[in-house]
Structures are given as C-alpha cells and as structure tokens.
Design an enzyme around this catalytic site. Structure first.
Site, short mmCIF file in Angstrom:
data_model
loop_
_atom_site.label_atom_id
_atom_site.label_comp_id
_atom_site.label_asym_id
_atom_site.label_seq_id
_atom_site.Cartn_x
_atom_site.Cartn_y
_atom_site.Cartn_z
N GLU A 424 -36.71 6.39 -35.89
CA GLU A 424 -35.74 6.74 -36.94
C GLU A 424 -35.30 5.48 -37.68
O GLU A 424 -34.73 4.57 -37.07
CB GLU A 424 -34.53 7.45 -36.31
N ASP A 497 -31.73 7.61 -32.87
CA ASP A 497 -30.38 7.27 -32.41
C ASP A 497 -29.87 8.39 -31.52
O ASP A 497 -30.26 9.54 -31.68
CB ASP A 497 -29.42 7.14 -33.61
N ASP A 499 -27.39 10.28 -31.55
CA ASP A 499 -26.27 10.97 -32.20
C ASP A 499 -26.78 12.28 -32.81
O ASP A 499 -27.95 12.64 -32.63
CB ASP A 499 -25.62 10.07 -33.25
N ASP A 501 -27.48 13.18 -35.88
CA ASP A 501 -28.62 13.04 -36.78
C ASP A 501 -29.91 12.80 -36.00
O ASP A 501 -30.95 13.33 -36.34
CB ASP A 501 -28.39 11.87 -37.75
#
Ligand code: 1YM
Length: 635
Positions: A424, A497, A499, A501
């Site tokens: 990412e 990541d 998180d 997203d």
C-alpha cells in the site's frame, strides 16, 4: 475396580493409537480437527434420518465447553454384543465398530455408519451417551479417552426414542481452539438444505445464540440463499433424474452478476474439488445452450460456439448426487473430488435433456440468459485480442510499459521461492524496495484503492492499469486462463497499513483474487503480511515489536519503571530496515494465509460485504475468511 481382560486391553491400545496420532484419524488437531469430532457424531444422527428414522437434530455448545448432539431416531441399540459388552460400549470404544454393524439400509450413506464415534471418545476427557429406546432411558459414561466410567444402565422410562451424545474434547490435544457457533451453523444449514425433511436446532449456551433450519424446498432454497442479495434473472430451475442407481438432483439460477458458483455434493457430503458430476453438468449445460442458440439463429453459420465460461457467467447451481457405495470413487489428496465415471455421463444427459426442455418451454428466459452468455463471448474474444496485443507490446497497456514503471523484480529464478509483495502506497513501497531480499522478493507498490471487482467483468479488468500490473507481474493469466503453475511467485503477499483503509485494500485485493485468480487462493499462495502495531524499548534492552493491543497489554502489565512506546500508524512510519525486519523477513514475520474453506459462503459474504459499509467488512476480514496463521506464527 475395573478389571481389564485381553480384549479390553486391545480396545485401549486401539484408542491409544488414536490419541498418539490424532491427525491420522481426524485430519489435524487445529480448529478443523476439533470440529471433525462434531461431524463424526452428527453424521451418525444424519444417517439415521436419511434412513427414515426421526427428523430432528439438536446441537448445543455448552457453557463448560462440552457439546451435546441429539436426534430423535431409533436410538443406538442397547442389547448385549457377542463380546459380552453392551452394544453402545462397543460402538464407542472399538475402532471401526460401525463397519461391523453396517446394515443394508446404509448403502447410500456418506461414510461408514458409526465408525467415528470411538475416535471422538478417544480424544475426549468425558463422554456421556443417553439412549431412548425400548421404552427405557439408558446411559453410559466414559472418561479420559475411552475408559468406562459408568457402564450402560437403565436410568428411567420413556416412550421417546433417540440418541443424545455429550462430549468434552481433550483440549490439551487441540491447539488453542474452541467450538465455533458459526462453523457449526454453516455446516448444519447446508445439511438442512440437502435433506428437506430435516430440522436442525443449534444453541450456544455460552453466548446465548440460537438458530433453527428447515427447508421444505431443499436445493431450490439453497440456490435462493446463495443468490439472496443478487438481482436474479428468473425463478430457480430444478430437475432430477435416476439412471443406473445414480440419483441426480440439480437446482440453478442466473443472476445479473458475472460470477459462477457451483456447489456439488455426493451422498450429502460436499465434493469441494468437484469431479465427474461437475464436469458432466458443465458439458450438459453448455451443449444445451449452444444447441438452442443455433436452432434459433442466435449463433449463425460459421460463428464460434459459446464456451463453458460464457454459459456459466452469473450462474449459481447446486448439484447433489446419491451414488451407491459400490460405485463410489474419490480422488485427490483430500478425497474431495468425485471420480466415478458413470456420474459424468448420467449428470450430463440429465442436465442436457432438462435444460433443453426448459429453454424450449420458456423462450423469454432463454433469450435473457443467452443474451448474457453472448455478451460474455464478445467480451471474452475482445479481451483475448487485447491480451495478445499487450503481449506483443503494442497498445497503451503494454506489459513492459506497465511493469517497468513500478515493479521491482526478484533476481532469483526459483519461482516457487519467490515472493511478490503488493504494498500500500509509494512510500512504503520505496522502503520495501530498498530493504528487501533482492533474490527472492519483488515489490509492487499500489496507489490507493484498487477497483472493486465484485461487479467487474474480465473486460473491466483489462482496462484497469493497477490490476493489469498485478496480472502481468504474476504472469499466469487471468479468469478462465489463469494457471497457478505459471505463477512467477510461490507467495503473493498483501502488505497494507493496519488501519481501516488497509483492511479495505486487503478485501478489495482478496475479492480480485477470488474472482479472477481463485486457484491462487485454493493453492494457499495468497498471504497477508501483519506489520506490528507498536515498538517498545524497556531500559537499554533494545527494541521489541508488538503485534496487537492484547499483546501490548500483556507485555506492559508487569513492567516497573519507564519504557518508550511507539505506535506505528502505518507502514510508512517504520524505517526501511524496521519494515524488513518485522514484516518481510521470513525469519521474523507473521504471515496470514488466506484460506477458502467454504466457497458458497465466501461467495455470499463477498457479495454482501463489497457494499458501502466498512464495519461489517472489517468484521468479516477478521472472522469469516479463515486466516490461518502459518506454522506457529513464524515463516
Ligand atoms: C447423536 C448421535 O448416533 N444416532 C444413532 C446411531 C445409531 C442408530 C440410531 C441405529 C442404527 C441401527 C439400528 C443400524 C447407530 N447404530 C449403530 C450400530 N446419534 C446417533 N441412531 N438402530 C439404531 O445401523 O441398524 C452405530 S450408530 F452400530 F449399532 F448399528
């Protein structure tokens, strides 16, 4: 005091063999193996119902982590066995006892009746069997893997009939797992679809959850369930036939989606790897549609035929066969593939005849489905042309152009050892590129969110540069052309990541692989990297990395004095060397393998969850795709 004679010593040796090598009897000692114990007992109850005795199975996950399974069949026979022991004692302590009791009635059952009950006992701390028959209630109890704690005795009177089995698995033998309500519900719901006279009730006493299933319309309800959230093109089509003792039942329905979903069963056991019956079904349906298209001038003169993949676009189908034991042949490592050759020709002719008839009788539906199949054919032919052009290096999406910009290749030529990281963001991608093992690790940075493939056709993928790059990097084709043997990498690793997203990107990529490179998942080649959430420095002992909030709590609980804590909000917050050491280095990293255990459910979930809501999607990622940690966290 219990006295042990020669034959009881033999029994104990038999059960000891199971305890020594549980994997040989139940496949594994992980979550799957633990549930195997449940299926062994449930299968006995199902066999009883298939044979026409009783109609209800109840399952309860108890607060003490034991499980109770009951049916209202005839009840296990309670007479004395030739060996001088009671029949239930023999069934629950002698390995392979079921085979000996095999009666004519069980010719069409999934496995050998009663065989697994003693295996379950061998792997249990406690087992309690209560039998209702002959006007009595009888009970026998075992402890410590099959020792008789209390021999069969009458404990009451009752007009009811049936069998109730409670067992407490020996959890020392199962790697930190407990019964999963969801797993049991999913499997039992499937049984209820396949056996229309069955009612199943499941309770989780610890979590206060319960479910009840009964489907009078059997396979039709199954297909409706699979297509629940899709725009369907017609009512479910169902047909059946019987030839040479093989019974075929099929239900199918087309939806507006582009996906194919075929589930097959033999004697009520799922054939996850397909086999001759699926091949027969596919051939039959393709032939029926091509014949209809030609007879009605939808395919003219020299025009090429519809391919199987055209005819199956948007198709959901459930195929269920009953095959007598003498004709049963299974193939493959997990025996999940039907071999029986007769099953192909019989399923093919029954499918062909019925679909042909249906199309002739239902012109409007026939034209709707054919319109879709013909569009798929046009898109497929266009995509092939575009691919050929791209291979030759022409066109704006040429392979070289797309890849030269982004992919940092691995230099090694041992493809099975090579790994492709899909990373990412460009900045983490840069870090990963600078600090990777150049021989085996390749890096492809992804910018932002990839296309949601739930509603995409192969044609849409062709037009999408980001997904094209992934396709070219892996180099093994896409869709019907995909062959994992050609993959440039043994592992494809999604690194995002930790998180929301990141989770979103994970699920978008999993959806892409699920739709267009499914064998990659089936072969266990798709992984998710798990970057640490924290680093902690205590005194001058150097940095430690911590994966989860739970671990952090555990680690900091007993620290006296000061320590330095850093929370990584994303991959980009780590130094390049840190990123390598914690998340990419095969010596230290944790990889989650994406594991497709239930294609029907995955299909449903992916469809449901590719909508707009983030929360259920996150939950799904965490719970329902079976992310198995590879080898004790390290690899
Ligand atoms: C909750 C688990 O095991 N039910 C069950 C098992 C049997 C019978 C009925 C049964 C079978 C037969 C005759 C027969 C079993 N019997 C045997 C064995 N539920 C559960 N319900 N009468 C009753 O096979 O002819 C093994 S299992 F070996 F005795 F036949």
């Amino acid at each position: 005091m219990t006295k042990y004679d020669a034959s009881s010593i033999k029994i104990l040796e038999g059960l000891e063999a199971v305890r020594k090598r549980p994997g040989m009897y139940i496949g594994s000692t992980d979550k799957r193996g633990l549930h195997h114990l449940v299926w062994e007992i449930v299968d006995n109850a199902i066999d009883e119902i298939i044979n026409g005795y009783g109609d209800t199975i109840k399952i309860s996950i108890n607060k003490d982590e034991s499980i109770t399974i009951s049916d209202n069949g005839r009840g296990v026979p309670i007479g004395m066995h030739a060996s001088g022991r009671s029949t239930p004692e023999v069934i629950y302590t002698v390995l392979h006892a079921g085979g000996k009791f095999e009666s004519e009635g069980y010719k069409v059952s999934g496995g050998l009746h009663g065989v697994g009950a003693s295996v379950v006992n061998a792997l249990s701390k406690k087992m309690d069997v209560t039998i209702y028959n002959e006007g009595k209630i009888s009970n026998i109890r075992f402890k410590d893997g099959g020792l008789v704690e209390s021999p069969l005795k009458t404990i009451g009177e009752s007009k009811k009939t049936g069998t109730t089995v409670t067992f407490l698995p020996n959890y020392d033998m199962f790697k930190n797992c407990s019964f999963s309500y969801t797993t049991i519900v999913e499997r039992m719901q499937e049984s209820a679809f396949l056996l229309p006279n069955l009612t199943v009730e499941i309770k989780d006493e610890a979590d206060n959850k319960e479910a009840k299933f009964h489907y009078e319309n059997g396979l039709c309800s199954f297909v409706e369930y699979i297509n629940e959230n899709k725009k369907v093109l017609h009512k479910v089509i169902a047909f059946s036939g019987l030839k040479n003792e093989i019974e075929v039942n099929i239900a199918l329905q087309y939806s507006e989606s582009y996906n194919e979903n075929i589930l097959s069963f033999v004697n009520n056991v799922k054939t996850g790897d397909g086999g001759s019956h699926e091949v027969g079904f596919k051939t039959g349906i393709t032939k029926a549609f091509n014949d209809y298209a030609k007879n009605n001038n939808l395919i003219k003169g020299k025009e090429s035929n519809l391919e199987g993949s055209d005819v199956r676009e948007g198709l959901s189908a459930v195929i269920s066969l009953k095959i007598p034991e003498k004709l049963l042949q299974f193939e493959g490592q997990t025996k999940g593939k039907l071999g029986t050759p007769e099953a192909k020709s019989i399923t093919e002719s029954i499918t062909y005849e019925n679909i042909k008839f249906f199309l002739e009788e239902n012109k409007e539906i026939a034209l709707t489905i054919l319109d879709k199949a013909l569009k798929s054919k046009v898109a497929r032919e266009a995509a092939r042309k575009a691919r050929e052009a791209a291979r030759k290096g022409s066109g704006k999406n040429s392979k070289e152009k797309l890849l030269s910009e982004k992919l940092a290749k691995a230099t090694g030529k041992d493809y099975a050892k090579n790994e492709l990281f899909l990373v990412e963001g460009d900045s983490a991608g840069g870090s990963a590129k600078s600090f990777r093992n150049r021989e085996t690790q390749a890096i492809l940075p992804l910018r932002g969110k990839v296309l949601n493939c739930e509603k995409a056709s192969t044609h849409d993928i062709e037009a999408n540069a980001e997904l094209k790059q992934i396709e070219y990097a892996i180099g093994a084709g896409i869709g019907a052309d995909f062959d994992p043997e050609d993959s440039n990498y043994g592992k494809v690793i999604i690194m995002t990541d930790a998180d929301v997203d990141g989770s979103h990107i994970q699920i978008l990529l999993i959806t892409f692989f699920y739709r267009f490179m499914r064998p990659l998942i089936e072969q266990g080649m798709l992984y998710i990297a798990t970057p640490p959430l924290y680093s902690i420095e205590i005194g001058n002992k150097g940095k430690e990395y911590i994966a989860t909030d739970e671990e952090l709590e555990e680690r900091t609980k007993n620290i006296k004095g000061k320590y330095k804590l850093q929370r990584f909000k994303g991959l980009g917050e780590m130094n390049a060397d840190e990123l390598y050491e914690t998340t990419m280095d095969p010596e230290n990293r944790r990889l989650l393998r994406v594991n497709l255990t239930d294609a029907a459910l995955a299909e449903k979930r992916i469809h449901l969850l590719m909508g707009d809501q983030v929360e259920p999607r996150k939950e799904w990622i965490n719970e329902n795709v079976d992310f198995t940690l590879e080898d004790d966290f390290r690899k």
